[in-house]
Design an enzyme around this catalytic site. Sequence first.
Site, PDB file in Angstrom:
ATOM      1  N   ASP A  16      -1.911  -1.085   5.957  1.00  0.00           N
ATOM      2  CA  ASP A  16      -2.059  -0.264   7.282  1.00  0.00           C
ATOM      3  C   ASP A  16      -3.430  -0.130   7.638  1.00  0.00           C
ATOM      4  O   ASP A  16      -3.753   0.435   8.904  1.00  0.00           O
ATOM      5  CB  ASP A  16      -1.436   1.333   7.163  1.00  0.00           C
ATOM      6  CG  ASP A  16      -2.115   2.181   6.364  1.00  0.00           C
ATOM      7  OD1 ASP A  16      -2.606   1.826   5.175  1.00  0.00           O
ATOM      8  OD2 ASP A  16      -2.490   3.273   6.755  1.00  0.00           O
ATOM      9  N   ASP A  25       0.802  -1.055  -0.171  1.00  0.00           N
ATOM     10  CA  ASP A  25      -0.086  -0.019   0.220  1.00  0.00           C
ATOM     11  C   ASP A  25       0.894   1.288  -0.048  1.00  0.00           C
ATOM     12  O   ASP A  25       2.258   1.048   0.340  1.00  0.00           O
ATOM     13  CB  ASP A  25      -1.054   0.026   1.145  1.00  0.00           C
ATOM     14  CG  ASP A  25      -1.561   1.183   1.426  1.00  0.00           C
ATOM     15  OD1 ASP A  25      -2.170   1.486   0.442  1.00  0.00           O
ATOM     16  OD2 ASP A  25      -1.531   1.844   2.414  1.00  0.00           O
ATOM     17  N   ASP A  58      -0.210   5.131   0.985  1.00  0.00           N
ATOM     18  CA  ASP A  58      -0.604   6.149   2.001  1.00  0.00           C
ATOM     19  C   ASP A  58      -0.570   5.467   3.447  1.00  0.00           C
ATOM     20  O   ASP A  58      -1.197   4.383   3.643  1.00  0.00           O
ATOM     21  CB  ASP A  58      -1.908   6.799   1.910  1.00  0.00           C
ATOM     22  CG  ASP A  58      -1.743   7.780   0.665  1.00  0.00           C
ATOM     23  OD1 ASP A  58      -1.503   8.871   0.812  1.00  0.00           O
ATOM     24  OD2 ASP A  58      -1.820   7.107  -0.538  1.00  0.00           O
TER      25      ASP A  58
END
Length: 228
Positions: free
Chosen positions: A176, A13, A15
Site C-alpha cells: 500500500d 504487506d 498494515d
Amino acid sequence: MPLARGIAAVMVDLDGTLLDTVPDLAAAAERMLAALGLPVRTQEEVRSFIGKGIPNLVQRCLQASAGAARAQALQAEALALYQDFYFEESGRRSTVYPGVLEGLAQFRALRLRCACVTNKAARYTLPLLAHMGLAPWFELVVSGDTLARKKPDPMQLAHVCAEFGLAPAHVLLIGDSANDALAGRAAGCPVMCVSYGYNEGADVHDLDCDAIVGSLSDAANILQRIRS
C-alpha cells in the site's frame, strides 16, 4: 514491468494492506504521549505517520507534540513505552479489510504460495496474524526484525524468493505504500498496490507499480485473467 503469466507466489504487506491497524497504533500513541505529558495526536494524524516501522512512527509523534529537539531526547524512553503499550493494544480494534479473506482463498485456489512481508516486528506480527485468523493463509512470514534490513530495502523480498525457489519476476508483491513499491522494484518483483492503504498520506496513484487494485480479491481476479 508487465504482469507475467508465470506468477507463482504472492507476498502481501500487513498494515494498510491486510489489516487496518490504525486504531490500535493510535491508541498506543495516545498512551505513550500521555505518559510523557505531551499533547496526544488524532487518529488521522497517526495514520499519516505510519511507514518505515514503529521507531519512525514514535519519532513523528514526538516531533508533532514536542518539537524536533525534545523529540530526539525523548526517543528512547518513548519507544520503550510505545512498544509495551502497542503489545497490549495490538489486535483490539484492528479489522480485516474487505476482500482480504476472499483474495487469500482465491490465491490458494490458484495454487499460489503466499508470504506476509511486513516492517512490523515479529513480537507483534505473529500474534496479530493469529488473532485475526490470517496466519493459516501464509506459508512464510517475514517481519521487520527477521533480517538485517527491511522495506524499502529489497532484502525481505529477495529472502522470500529464495525460500520459495522462484525468480523475482514470478513473485508478486501486494502493498500500500512507497516502501512496498520501492522494495518491489529493487527486488525485480511485479508490484500491485491497494487503493485504501496508508502510504504516509501520499497518493497511491503516484507510486511506481504495475496495477492499483481495490482489494486482494481484485488482485486475484487479475491473476486469474492473466492465466486464462
